[in-house]
Design an enzyme around this catalytic site. Structure first.
Site, PDB file in Angstrom:
ATOM      1  CB  CYS A  74      -3.660   9.590   5.914  1.00  0.00           C
ATOM      2  SG  CYS A  74      -4.715   8.340   5.186  1.00  0.00           S
TER       3      CYS A  74
HETATM    4  C1  BEZ Z   1      -6.774   6.019   8.071  1.00  0.00           C
HETATM    5  O1  BEZ Z   1      -5.896   6.283   7.268  1.00  0.00           O
HETATM    6  O2  BEZ Z   1      -6.556   5.976   9.259  1.00  0.00           O
HETATM    7  C2  BEZ Z   1      -8.186   5.730   7.581  1.00  0.00           C
HETATM    8  C3  BEZ Z   1      -8.426   5.630   6.231  1.00  0.00           C
HETATM    9  C4  BEZ Z   1      -9.712   5.368   5.789  1.00  0.00           C
HETATM   10  C5  BEZ Z   1     -10.734   5.218   6.694  1.00  0.00           C
HETATM   11  C6  BEZ Z   1     -10.484   5.335   8.036  1.00  0.00           C
HETATM   12  C7  BEZ Z   1      -9.213   5.590   8.490  1.00  0.00           C
END
Ligand code: BEZ
Length: 184
Positions: A74
């Site tokens: 994200c």
């Molecule tokens: C990520 O966007 O990297 C992520 C999302 C949910 C859990 C772990 C990592």
């Protein structure tokens, strides 16, 4: 009734009564998020309420949902790409980009600061996950240590009505800025 049959019945009932993801043609439900303003002195500003109707009324907009602020994908790809393509999306008629997550407004504000997202992506904190639940986008990430969160998705909206739904269980194929650009 045996324990096995009871657990099967419970699963069936859960499936039957669980919300399914919002679909094209539906109107976003009215919901009160929390957001924060940009602060220049590094202090946390007081979160204030902001409703879906205020944010999306009369606008062509994108609402992106991410599993969590500060998580690697994200922070390094999903939202930065929307920031980078802000101008391109605007040129194609998008008037607003908003991002929601099951995080509190202080966290969303700090993340916005880190990403330099103020003025480009409006952060909408869904602290208790009630919006995610209302649109059928809840996701249990307990195994990853995050608890109940929202799915990764992007909606294209016209005056609050859903025109495109792109949900990604893995990767960013359907919920990226590129995927939205293809819809415009
Ligand atoms: C990520 O966007 O990297 C992520 C999302 C949910 C859990 C772990 C990592």
């Amino acid at each position: 009734m045996g324990l096995n049959n009871f657990s099967k019945l419970l699963k069936l009932a859960n499936r039957k009564y669980s919300n399914s993801m919002i679909t094209v043609g539906a109107h976003l439900p009215e919901f009160e998020f929390k957001t924060v303003k940009q602060e220049t002195d590094g202090a946390c500003s007081a979160p204030y309420p902001i409703k879906t109707s205020e944010v999306f009324k009369g606008k062509r907009a994108v609402l992106v949902s991410i599993p969590g602020a500060f998580t690697p994908v994200c922070s390094s790809r999903h939202i930065p790409e929307f920031i980078e393509k802000f101008g391109e999306l605007k040129k194609k008629g998008v008037e607003l980009i908003a991002c929601t997550a099951v995080n509190d407004a202080f966290v969303m504000g700090a993340w916005s600061e880190k990403l330099n997202a103020f003025g480009k992506v409006l952060m909408l904190a869904d602290g208790a996950g009630k919006f995610a639940k209302a649109i059928g986008a809840e996701e249990d990430l307990t195994e990853k240590g995050l608890g109940m969160r929202g799915k990764r998705f992007a909606l294209l909206l016209d005056d609050g009505v859903v025109k495109y739904v792109g949900v990604d269980d893995t990767g960013l194929d359907k919920s990226s800025a590129e995927a939205i650009l293809k819809q415009l």
